[in-house]
Scaffold this active site. Sequence first.
Site, PDB file in Angstrom:
ATOM      1  N   GLU A   1       0.861  -1.202   0.000  1.00 49.05           N
ATOM      2  CA  GLU A   1       0.000   0.000   0.000  1.00 49.05           C
ATOM      3  C   GLU A   1       0.880   1.229   0.000  1.00 49.05           C
ATOM      4  O   GLU A   1       1.757   1.380   0.842  1.00 49.05           O
ATOM      5  CB  GLU A   1      -0.943  -0.004   1.206  1.00 49.05           C
TER       6      GLU A   1
ATOM      7  N   THR B   1      -9.445   3.731  -0.650  1.00 50.63           N
ATOM      8  CA  THR B   1     -10.351   4.858  -0.862  1.00 50.63           C
ATOM      9  C   THR B   1     -11.454   4.835   0.190  1.00 50.63           C
ATOM     10  O   THR B   1     -11.790   5.856   0.797  1.00 50.63           O
ATOM     11  CB  THR B   1     -11.002   4.732  -2.263  1.00 50.63           C
TER      12      THR B   1
ATOM     13  N   THR C   1      -5.946  -2.310  -7.041  1.00 45.98           N
ATOM     14  CA  THR C   1      -5.487  -0.918  -6.965  1.00 45.98           C
ATOM     15  C   THR C   1      -6.619   0.103  -7.066  1.00 45.98           C
ATOM     16  O   THR C   1      -6.366   1.307  -7.086  1.00 45.98           O
ATOM     17  CB  THR C   1      -4.430  -0.647  -8.052  1.00 45.98           C
TER      18      THR C   1
ATOM     19  N   GLY D   1     -25.174  13.811 -11.040  1.00 45.87           N
ATOM     20  CA  GLY D   1     -26.220  13.466 -10.071  1.00 45.87           C
ATOM     21  C   GLY D   1     -26.202  11.990  -9.757  1.00 45.87           C
ATOM     22  O   GLY D   1     -27.192  11.281  -9.901  1.00 45.87           O
TER      23      GLY D   1
ATOM     24  N   HIS E   1     -43.404  -6.306  15.038  1.00 48.94           N
ATOM     25  CA  HIS E   1     -44.260  -5.120  15.014  1.00 48.94           C
ATOM     26  C   HIS E   1     -43.968  -4.252  16.237  1.00 48.94           C
ATOM     27  O   HIS E   1     -43.851  -4.788  17.328  1.00 48.94           O
ATOM     28  CB  HIS E   1     -45.730  -5.531  15.037  1.00 48.94           C
TER      29      HIS E   1
HETATM   30  P1  FAD Z   1      -9.574   1.117  -3.197  1.00 46.68           P
HETATM   31  O1  FAD Z   1     -10.366   1.245  -1.968  1.00 46.68           O
HETATM   32  O2  FAD Z   1      -9.554   2.264  -4.154  1.00 46.68           O
HETATM   33  O3  FAD Z   1      -8.089   0.773  -2.735  1.00 46.68           O
HETATM   34  C1  FAD Z   1      -7.036   0.670  -3.623  1.00 46.68           C
HETATM   35  C2  FAD Z   1      -5.750   0.971  -2.884  1.00 46.68           C
HETATM   36  O4  FAD Z   1      -4.660   0.613  -3.731  1.00 46.68           O
HETATM   37  C3  FAD Z   1      -5.552   2.438  -2.544  1.00 46.68           C
HETATM   38  O5  FAD Z   1      -5.346   2.604  -1.164  1.00 46.68           O
HETATM   39  C4  FAD Z   1      -4.319   2.859  -3.336  1.00 46.68           C
HETATM   40  O6  FAD Z   1      -3.490   3.769  -2.633  1.00 46.68           O
HETATM   41  C5  FAD Z   1      -3.609   1.531  -3.512  1.00 46.68           C
HETATM   42  N1  FAD Z   1      -2.734   1.477  -4.686  1.00 46.68           N
HETATM   43  C6  FAD Z   1      -3.039   1.811  -5.964  1.00 46.68           C
HETATM   44  N2  FAD Z   1      -1.993   1.584  -6.779  1.00 46.68           N
HETATM   45  C7  FAD Z   1      -0.992   1.090  -5.997  1.00 46.68           C
HETATM   46  C8  FAD Z   1       0.333   0.657  -6.251  1.00 46.68           C
HETATM   47  N3  FAD Z   1       0.852   0.653  -7.481  1.00 46.68           N
HETATM   48  N4  FAD Z   1       1.067   0.228  -5.200  1.00 46.68           N
HETATM   49  C9  FAD Z   1       0.571   0.223  -3.928  1.00 46.68           C
HETATM   50  N5  FAD Z   1      -0.690   0.611  -3.637  1.00 46.68           N
HETATM   51  C10 FAD Z   1      -1.455   1.031  -4.656  1.00 46.68           C
HETATM   52  N6  FAD Z   1     -18.741   2.085  -1.580  1.00 46.68           N
HETATM   53  C11 FAD Z   1     -19.671   1.497  -0.801  1.00 46.68           C
HETATM   54  O7  FAD Z   1     -19.889   0.283  -0.914  1.00 46.68           O
HETATM   55  N7  FAD Z   1     -20.373   2.209   0.139  1.00 46.68           N
HETATM   56  C12 FAD Z   1     -20.179   3.531   0.298  1.00 46.68           C
HETATM   57  O8  FAD Z   1     -20.830   4.137   1.158  1.00 46.68           O
HETATM   58  C13 FAD Z   1     -19.224   4.185  -0.509  1.00 46.68           C
HETATM   59  N8  FAD Z   1     -19.000   5.502  -0.374  1.00 46.68           N
HETATM   60  C14 FAD Z   1     -18.044   6.096  -1.147  1.00 46.68           C
HETATM   61  C15 FAD Z   1     -17.849   7.467  -0.997  1.00 46.68           C
HETATM   62  C16 FAD Z   1     -16.907   8.114  -1.768  1.00 46.68           C
HETATM   63  C17 FAD Z   1     -16.694   9.606  -1.586  1.00 46.68           C
HETATM   64  C18 FAD Z   1     -16.122   7.368  -2.698  1.00 46.68           C
HETATM   65  C19 FAD Z   1     -15.063   8.055  -3.516  1.00 46.68           C
HETATM   66  C20 FAD Z   1     -16.314   6.014  -2.859  1.00 46.68           C
HETATM   67  C21 FAD Z   1     -17.294   5.367  -2.091  1.00 46.68           C
HETATM   68  N9  FAD Z   1     -17.546   4.001  -2.227  1.00 46.68           N
HETATM   69  C22 FAD Z   1     -18.515   3.406  -1.457  1.00 46.68           C
HETATM   70  C23 FAD Z   1     -16.802   3.176  -3.193  1.00 46.68           C
HETATM   71  C24 FAD Z   1     -15.689   2.406  -2.478  1.00 46.68           C
HETATM   72  O9  FAD Z   1     -14.825   3.326  -1.843  1.00 46.68           O
HETATM   73  C25 FAD Z   1     -14.924   1.551  -3.475  1.00 46.68           C
HETATM   74  O10 FAD Z   1     -15.810   0.718  -4.179  1.00 46.68           O
HETATM   75  C26 FAD Z   1     -13.902   0.679  -2.756  1.00 46.68           C
HETATM   76  O11 FAD Z   1     -12.997   1.468  -2.018  1.00 46.68           O
HETATM   77  C27 FAD Z   1     -13.135  -0.183  -3.762  1.00 46.68           C
HETATM   78  O12 FAD Z   1     -12.204  -0.944  -3.080  1.00 46.68           O
HETATM   79  P2  FAD Z   1     -10.854  -1.454  -3.777  1.00 46.68           P
HETATM   80  O13 FAD Z   1     -10.175  -2.294  -2.759  1.00 46.68           O
HETATM   81  O14 FAD Z   1     -11.161  -2.047  -5.099  1.00 46.68           O
HETATM   82  O15 FAD Z   1     -10.004  -0.139  -4.079  1.00 46.68           O
HETATM   83  P1  NAI Z   2     -21.898   7.807 -10.523  1.00 47.87           P
HETATM   84  O1  NAI Z   2     -21.620   6.917 -11.659  1.00 47.87           O
HETATM   85  O2  NAI Z   2     -22.699   7.298  -9.382  1.00 47.87           O
HETATM   86  O3  NAI Z   2     -22.667   9.109 -11.047  1.00 47.87           O
HETATM   87  C1  NAI Z   2     -22.115   9.944 -12.004  1.00 47.87           C
HETATM   88  C2  NAI Z   2     -23.225  10.801 -12.588  1.00 47.87           C
HETATM   89  O4  NAI Z   2     -22.627  11.795 -13.372  1.00 47.87           O
HETATM   90  C3  NAI Z   2     -24.191  10.024 -13.463  1.00 47.87           C
HETATM   91  O5  NAI Z   2     -25.510  10.349 -13.108  1.00 47.87           O
HETATM   92  C4  NAI Z   2     -23.830  10.497 -14.867  1.00 47.87           C
HETATM   93  O6  NAI Z   2     -24.928  10.491 -15.756  1.00 47.87           O
HETATM   94  C5  NAI Z   2     -23.342  11.911 -14.591  1.00 47.87           C
HETATM   95  N1  NAI Z   2     -22.433  12.452 -15.573  1.00 47.87           N
HETATM   96  C6  NAI Z   2     -21.469  11.811 -16.286  1.00 47.87           C
HETATM   97  N2  NAI Z   2     -20.801  12.683 -17.067  1.00 47.87           N
HETATM   98  C7  NAI Z   2     -21.351  13.908 -16.831  1.00 47.87           C
HETATM   99  C8  NAI Z   2     -21.084  15.223 -17.321  1.00 47.87           C
HETATM  100  N3  NAI Z   2     -20.099  15.448 -18.198  1.00 47.87           N
HETATM  101  N4  NAI Z   2     -21.827  16.237 -16.849  1.00 47.87           N
HETATM  102  C9  NAI Z   2     -22.830  16.021 -15.942  1.00 47.87           C
HETATM  103  N5  NAI Z   2     -23.125  14.799 -15.461  1.00 47.87           N
HETATM  104  C10 NAI Z   2     -22.380  13.761 -15.889  1.00 47.87           C
HETATM  105  O7  NAI Z   2     -20.480   8.370 -10.059  1.00 47.87           O
HETATM  106  P2  NAI Z   2     -20.012   9.132  -8.754  1.00 47.87           P
HETATM  107  O8  NAI Z   2     -21.157   9.801  -8.084  1.00 47.87           O
HETATM  108  O9  NAI Z   2     -18.840   9.923  -9.166  1.00 47.87           O
HETATM  109  O10 NAI Z   2     -19.528   7.942  -7.822  1.00 47.87           O
HETATM  110  C11 NAI Z   2     -18.600   6.984  -8.309  1.00 47.87           C
HETATM  111  C12 NAI Z   2     -18.892   5.644  -7.743  1.00 47.87           C
HETATM  112  O11 NAI Z   2     -18.471   5.571  -6.390  1.00 47.87           O
HETATM  113  C13 NAI Z   2     -20.375   5.293  -7.686  1.00 47.87           C
HETATM  114  O12 NAI Z   2     -20.862   4.837  -8.918  1.00 47.87           O
HETATM  115  C14 NAI Z   2     -20.385   4.215  -6.666  1.00 47.87           C
HETATM  116  O13 NAI Z   2     -20.014   3.011  -7.280  1.00 47.87           O
HETATM  117  C15 NAI Z   2     -19.295   4.655  -5.698  1.00 47.87           C
HETATM  118  N6  NAI Z   2     -19.916   5.302  -4.539  1.00 47.87           N
HETATM  119  C16 NAI Z   2     -20.756   4.570  -3.759  1.00 47.87           C
HETATM  120  C17 NAI Z   2     -21.401   5.133  -2.694  1.00 47.87           C
HETATM  121  C18 NAI Z   2     -22.329   4.293  -1.891  1.00 47.87           C
HETATM  122  O14 NAI Z   2     -22.304   3.079  -2.049  1.00 47.87           O
HETATM  123  N7  NAI Z   2     -23.153   4.864  -1.031  1.00 47.87           N
HETATM  124  C19 NAI Z   2     -21.209   6.525  -2.321  1.00 47.87           C
HETATM  125  C20 NAI Z   2     -20.287   7.224  -3.205  1.00 47.87           C
HETATM  126  C21 NAI Z   2     -19.675   6.603  -4.258  1.00 47.87           C
END
Ligand code: FAD
Ligand code: NAI
Length: 463
Positions: free
Chosen positions: A34, A42, A140, A178, A442
Site C-alpha cells: 500500500e 479509498t 489498486t 447526479g 411489530h
Molecule cells: P480502493 O479502496 O480504491 O483501494 C485501492 C488501494 O490501492 C488504494 O489505497 C491505493 O493507494 C492503492 N494502490 C493503488 N496503486 C498502488 C500501487 N501501485 N502500489 C501500492 N498501492 C497502490 N462504496 C460502498 O460500498 N459504500 C459507500 O458508502 C461508498 N461511499 C463512497 C464514498 C466516496 C466519496 C467514494 C469516492 C467512494 C465510495 N464508495 C462506497 C466506493 C468504495 O470506496 C470503493 O468501491 C472501494 O474502495 C473499492 O475498493 P478497492 O479495494 O477495489 O479499491
Molecule cells: P456515478 O456513476 O454514481 O454518477 C455519475 C453521474 O454523473 C451520473 O448520473 C452520470 O450520468 C453523470 N455524468 C457523467 N458525465 C457527466 C457530465 N459530463 N456532466 C454532468 N453529469 C455527468 O459516479 P459518482 O457519483 O462519481 O460515484 C462513483 C462511484 O463511487 C459510484 O458509482 C459508486 O459506485 C461509488 N460510490 C458509492 C457510494 C455508496 O455506495 N453509497 C457513495 C459514493 C460513491
Amino acid sequence: MADQFDVIVIGAGPGGYVCAIRAAQLGMKVACVEKRATLGGTCLNVGCIPSKALLQSSENYHELLHGFARHGVSAENVSFDLGKMMGHKDEVVGANTKGVEFLFKKNKVTWLKGAASFKSANTIVVDGKEYGARHIVIATGSESVPLPGVEVDETQIVTSTGAIALESVPKHLVVIGGGYIGLELGSVWRRLGAEVTVVEFLDRLVPTMDGEVATAFQKTLGKLGMKFKLGTKVTGAAKTAKGVTLTLEPAKGGAAETLEADVVLVAIGRRAHTEGLGLDAVGVATDERGRVKTNGHYATSVPGIYAIGDVIAGPMLAHKAEEEGVALAELLAGQAGHVNYGAIPGVVYTWPEVASVGKTEEELKAEGVAYKVGKFPFTANGRARAMGDTDGFVKLLSDKTTDKLLGAHIIGPDAGTIIAELVLAIEFGASAEDVARTSHAHPSLNEAVKEAALAVDGRALHI
Ligand code: FAD
Ligand code: NAI
C-alpha cells in the site's frame, strides 16, 4: 534473491486488505503493498467512512433544526462547529484504518509500504526492492474521472476528496453529476446551509436506479432544498475573484448559460486506477475503459496475476470488492470461492436512504421478463409514522410465473438496513410469498417489506 510470498496483494482497500486477511487465514504467506500512509484504501480514508461520518453529523444538525420539533422537542441557539465535525470524521477514519493495521498484525500479513510495479509475472518492485510470489493480486481501486475544461484544485474545484475536507460551508456548491457521490455529499453541504445545484447530463438522477424510485428520490432531495439542472452539460469553468463561473449547455445542444459557484464538486464517475503498475510490461490486458480484464475466477490474461474490486468490471462498491477478495483467496487455496452478482445491494446514504438489490423495472422490461410489482408506502407503516419519517416506499419485483424475487427497491428511513432481508431472500432464491409468509416484528420499518410482498399478489393488509 527476492523475498518470497505465496500471495502478494497490491492495494489495501476493501478488496485488497480483505483478500490478504482471508488468504492468511487459509494458511498462505501473504504481503499487501500500500502506497498510502494508512491502510483501508479509498473507502476507509476518503470514501465510504468519512462521507458517512459527515452524513451522520450533518443529519444530526438538520434533525435538531427541522425534525425534532414535530416530536415536541425544541432547542435554542442550534449551531454546529465544522472543525469539530471534521475532527470527528478524522477520528473515525483513524480508528478504522488503524483497525486494519491491527488485523494485518493479528493475521501475520506483511505490509509492504510503497508503490508496487511489476517486474515480471511473479515479481514486483516496491521502493527499489524485489518481492516474489506464486500469485499476485491487483487491487489498486479507482480514481475520480476528470472533466475536460474543469480543472480540479481540491479547494475551489474539488473531487469527493476535497468535498469531505472543505474548511467552510460554501455559499453555493455546484455539483457536476447526479450520482452517488454528488447526491450524498451535496446533501451534506445543503444540510449545513449551502445552496446546492446539481448539474446532471442525463434527464434523470442515478441512471442505474429504478426509474420510479429515482423520481421519488429527486422529490425528497428537492424538499431538502437541492436544485437540479437535468439534461445539462458543463462545458467549461473559469476561476474568478469570487469563485468559479461555469458554462453550461443543454445536453442535446442549445444556448449556453453561466452559473456562479463558490465551490464546484466534480462527481461524474470513477475509473480504474492502474497507473505506474507496469501492466503493459507484463502483458496484463485491459478493456476499453481501462479496467483489468478477468475471467470468472479473477484471473487476468497473465497466469499467476489476478484482479479484484474497482479495478475490474462491475459495480464500484466496497462490499463487492470484499466479496471478490474473499472468493479469490478461497479459489487460490483450492476452494470454491464464488460471488453472486445478482445479490449485491446498492445504498445511497442520504436521508431518506435509497437501497436496491437485483433488477430494476426498466431492466426487466428491456430483458422481456414478465413480472409482478408489489408496493407499500411508509405513510402506512406505524413505526415510520411514530418516527415522523414517512417519505418513501418499498417496491418488490417478482417473476410473473414463479413468483421468484427479481428485484427490491426501497426509498425511506433506514432503507440501507431494511434491504438486508431482501438481499438474503434473493441470495436464497426466495419468492415474494416466502417473504410475505415470514413473521416481521411489530412495529418495525421492515413490516413495509412484508406488506409489499403481500401486495405482489394484491393482498396487502394495511393499505
Ligand atoms: P480502493 O479502496 O480504491 O483501494 C485501492 C488501494 O490501492 C488504494 O489505497 C491505493 O493507494 C492503492 N494502490 C493503488 N496503486 C498502488 C500501487 N501501485 N502500489 C501500492 N498501492 C497502490 N462504496 C460502498 O460500498 N459504500 C459507500 O458508502 C461508498 N461511499 C463512497 C464514498 C466516496 C466519496 C467514494 C469516492 C467512494 C465510495 N464508495 C462506497 C466506493 C468504495 O470506496 C470503493 O468501491 C472501494 O474502495 C473499492 O475498493 P478497492 O479495494 O477495489 O479499491
Ligand atoms: P456515478 O456513476 O454514481 O454518477 C455519475 C453521474 O454523473 C451520473 O448520473 C452520470 O450520468 C453523470 N455524468 C457523467 N458525465 C457527466 C457530465 N459530463 N456532466 C454532468 N453529469 C455527468 O459516479 P459518482 O457519483 O462519481 O460515484 C462513483 C462511484 O463511487 C459510484 O458509482 C459508486 O459506485 C461509488 N460510490 C458509492 C457510494 C455508496 O455506495 N453509497 C457513495 C459514493 C460513491
